[in-house]
Design a protein around this motif. Structure first.
Motif, PDB file in Angstrom:
ATOM      1  N   VAL A 133      10.776   2.277  -1.451  1.00 53.44           N
ATOM      2  CA  VAL A 133      10.444   2.306   0.079  1.00 53.44           C
ATOM      3  C   VAL A 133       9.534   3.271   0.241  1.00 53.44           C
ATOM      4  O   VAL A 133       8.765   3.288   1.302  1.00 53.44           O
ATOM      5  N   ASN A 134       9.212   4.353  -0.434  1.00 46.70           N
ATOM      6  CA  ASN A 134       8.102   5.351  -0.359  1.00 46.70           C
ATOM      7  C   ASN A 134       6.856   4.528  -0.013  1.00 46.70           C
ATOM      8  O   ASN A 134       5.868   5.214   0.393  1.00 46.70           O
ATOM      9  N   SER A 135       6.609   3.597  -0.861  1.00 46.07           N
ATOM     10  CA  SER A 135       5.461   2.887  -0.867  1.00 46.07           C
ATOM     11  C   SER A 135       5.316   1.551  -0.322  1.00 46.07           C
ATOM     12  O   SER A 135       4.350   1.142   0.469  1.00 46.07           O
ATOM     13  N   THR A 136       6.288   0.749  -0.089  1.00 43.07           N
ATOM     14  CA  THR A 136       6.447  -0.433   0.567  1.00 43.07           C
ATOM     15  C   THR A 136       6.117  -0.175   2.037  1.00 43.07           C
ATOM     16  O   THR A 136       5.764  -1.022   2.817  1.00 43.07           O
ATOM     17  N   VAL A 137       6.760   0.817   2.808  1.00 40.33           N
ATOM     18  CA  VAL A 137       6.687   0.976   4.172  1.00 40.33           C
ATOM     19  C   VAL A 137       5.164   1.291   4.357  1.00 40.33           C
ATOM     20  O   VAL A 137       4.675   0.685   5.557  1.00 40.33           O
ATOM     21  N   PRO A 138       4.543   2.246   3.741  1.00 41.09           N
ATOM     22  CA  PRO A 138       3.161   2.221   4.067  1.00 41.09           C
ATOM     23  C   PRO A 138       2.225   1.152   3.804  1.00 41.09           C
ATOM     24  O   PRO A 138       1.369   0.477   4.638  1.00 41.09           O
ATOM     25  N   PHE A 156      10.437   0.783  10.060  1.00 42.17           N
ATOM     26  CA  PHE A 156      11.618   1.689   9.547  1.00 42.17           C
ATOM     27  C   PHE A 156      11.700   1.650   7.992  1.00 42.17           C
ATOM     28  O   PHE A 156      12.017   0.310   7.731  1.00 42.17           O
ATOM     29  N   GLY A 157      11.796   2.524   7.359  1.00 41.26           N
ATOM     30  CA  GLY A 157      12.411   2.528   5.879  1.00 41.26           C
ATOM     31  C   GLY A 157      13.747   2.801   5.928  1.00 41.26           C
ATOM     32  O   GLY A 157      14.126   3.869   6.460  1.00 41.26           O
ATOM     33  N   PHE A 275       4.665   9.458   5.893  1.00 40.86           N
ATOM     34  CA  PHE A 275       5.935   8.844   6.206  1.00 40.86           C
ATOM     35  C   PHE A 275       7.006   9.919   5.731  1.00 40.86           C
ATOM     36  O   PHE A 275       6.656  10.175   4.649  1.00 40.86           O
ATOM     37  N   PHE A 276       8.074   9.999   6.616  1.00 35.04           N
ATOM     38  CA  PHE A 276       9.021  11.011   6.284  1.00 35.04           C
ATOM     39  C   PHE A 276      10.142  10.439   6.820  1.00 35.04           C
ATOM     40  O   PHE A 276      10.214  10.291   7.961  1.00 35.04           O
ATOM     41  N   LYS A 317      -0.544   5.457  -2.574  1.00 31.41           N
ATOM     42  CA  LYS A 317      -0.401   4.275  -3.739  1.00 31.41           C
ATOM     43  C   LYS A 317      -0.330   2.923  -2.893  1.00 31.41           C
ATOM     44  O   LYS A 317      -1.107   1.891  -3.086  1.00 31.41           O
ATOM     45  N   GLY A 318       0.651   2.987  -1.951  1.00 30.10           N
ATOM     46  CA  GLY A 318       0.603   1.770  -1.038  1.00 30.10           C
ATOM     47  C   GLY A 318      -0.316   1.448  -0.123  1.00 30.10           C
ATOM     48  O   GLY A 318      -0.856   0.246   0.015  1.00 30.10           O
ATOM     49  N   ILE A 319      -0.938   2.536   0.620  1.00 30.37           N
ATOM     50  CA  ILE A 319      -1.978   2.440   1.194  1.00 30.37           C
ATOM     51  C   ILE A 319      -3.250   1.722   0.662  1.00 30.37           C
ATOM     52  O   ILE A 319      -3.860   0.752   1.159  1.00 30.37           O
ATOM     53  N   GLU A 320      -3.400   2.006  -0.604  1.00 28.84           N
ATOM     54  CA  GLU A 320      -4.635   1.634  -1.269  1.00 28.84           C
ATOM     55  C   GLU A 320      -4.254   0.486  -1.907  1.00 28.84           C
ATOM     56  O   GLU A 320      -5.296  -0.627  -1.698  1.00 28.84           O
ATOM     57  N   PHE A 321      -3.044   0.014  -2.175  1.00 28.69           N
ATOM     58  CA  PHE A 321      -2.770  -1.296  -2.708  1.00 28.69           C
ATOM     59  C   PHE A 321      -3.159  -2.245  -1.417  1.00 28.69           C
ATOM     60  O   PHE A 321      -3.717  -3.484  -1.485  1.00 28.69           O
ATOM     61  N   ALA A 322      -2.667  -1.683  -0.127  1.00 28.58           N
ATOM     62  CA  ALA A 322      -2.757  -2.806   1.148  1.00 28.58           C
ATOM     63  C   ALA A 322      -4.161  -3.117   1.475  1.00 28.58           C
ATOM     64  O   ALA A 322      -4.624  -4.109   1.852  1.00 28.58           O
TER      65      ALA A 322
END
Ligand code: NAI
Length: 324
Positions: A133-138, A156-157, A275-276, A317-322
């Motif tokens: 979730v910490n990465s999939t939401v971003p 929402f995560g 995100f928090f 990590k998520g933002i860079e992936f996207a």
């Protein structure tokens, strides 16, 4: 007439479940079928059993009309005009895995779902269960942003399972009525990024030892289930409960119920992490107000200080992936 039209609005949500045939998806879909606010239940998965899951759930005698959709070709139709989309699609953990180990598989699944939502239901509320979730939401946020349809209030995560576990474990420890518990859990949704605020439980008191043990159990409660299922997956039934709980609180707020406050992982600037998870006031437009997490004990402050850098790394990590 006014009363009737109000009632119609209250029970008029089209809800999509993406990953509906999975361990979480099936019981979650069943629970959503029981929710009187749901009038259309759209079940989507890549698994061929999905029309059968929909047929099965569709026989339950509640108002929601249930339809099953399977495979990429039917994804748009499944998501079309959904008001709420709940996403438990992807691969779960096996013993020894962290949620971050799922990144490789689940990142592209979540990105693909976000892309489909851009055209099918850009204004929906998106509830992300897929880990990490910490990465999939971003990732979801970045994908919507790229297409100009991101609204931070609508993403929402889902961290409700952490709250559910905290309520259960703390009520047990304190001999309290679990029905009255609403333990705030802030941070993220993985190991030590999960921070339950025991100091904010009214009427409770803990020894330092208990504080440490309970905090650890809430942070790693998922591992208890993964180990006990011995290769058969991770939490599914408690997650289905937690996912339906959050969706139903959100739909209550969307239809005008006041003072609905739940913890969720949303974009905000309470910390330096993008995100928090914190207490969020829900309303017709989603996360109407991000509430401060309140006073922390020294132990909790220490936990917060050490988790924020992890959240930043996992979001990056998520933002860079996207954006690759
Ligand atoms: P599962 O493997 O039983 O079910 C996943 C479902 O997703 C399967 O039916 C699969 O066919 C489907 N799927 C895969 N790719 C898809 C795609 N592109 N589109 C639509 N559906 C697709 O897994 P389970 O146990 O239901 O877990 C699902 C996810 O939820 C995992 O990532 C798991 O880590 C996460 N999870 C999150 C929790 C939280 O607190 N946020 C708690 C527990 C699990």
């Amino acid at each position: 007439v006014l009363f009737r039209s109000f009632n119609t609005a209250v029970r008029n949500y089209r809800v999509g479940v993406v990953g509906a045939s999975g361990g979480i998806g099936q019981p979650l879909s069943l629970l959503l079928k029981l929710d009187q606010r749901v009038t259309d239940l759209s079940l989507y998965d890549v698994a061929p059993v999905t029309p059968g899951v929909a047929a099965d759930i569709g026989h339950v005698c509640t108002p929601a009309k249930t339809a099953g959709y399977v495979g990429q070709d039917q994804m748009h139709a499944a998501l079309k005009d959904c008001d709420v989309v709940v996403i438990p699609a992807g691969v779960p953990r096996k013993p020894g895995m962290t949620r971050d180990d799922l990144f490789t598989m689940n990142a592209s699944i979540v990105q693909g779902i976000a892309e489909a939502c851009v055209t099918a239901c850009p204004k929906a509320m998106f509830l992300i269960i897929s880990n990490p979730v910490n990465s999939t939401v971003p990732i979801f946020a970045e994908t919507l942003k790229k297409h100009g349809v991101y609204d931070k209030k609508r993403l929402f995560g889902v961290t409700s399972l952490d709250v559910v576990r905290a309520n259960t474990f703390i009520a047990e420890n304190q001999g309290m009525d679990v029905n009255t518990m609403a333990v705030p859990v802030i941070g993220g949704h993985a190991g030590t990024t999960i921070l339950p605020l025991l100091s904010q439980v009214p009427g409770a008191s803990f020894s330092d030892e208990d504080t440490k043990a309970l905090t650890h159990r809430i942070q790693f409660g998922g591992d208890e289930v993964v180990a006990a299922k011995a290769g058969g997956g991770s939490a599914t039934l408690s997650m289905a409960y937690a996912g339906q709980f959050f969706a139903s609180r959100l739909m209550a707020a969307m239809s005008g119920e006041k003072d609905v406050v739940e913890c969720a992982f949303v974009e905000n600037d309470l910390t330096s992490a993008p995100f928090f998870a914190t207490k969020v006031k829900l309303g017709p437009n989603g996360a109407e107000e991000v509430l401060p997490y309140g006073p922390l004990s020294a132990f909790e402050q220490e936990g917060l200080d050490s988790l924020v850098p992890d959240l930043i790394v996992q979001a990056k990590k998520g933002i860079e992936f996207a954006n690759k």
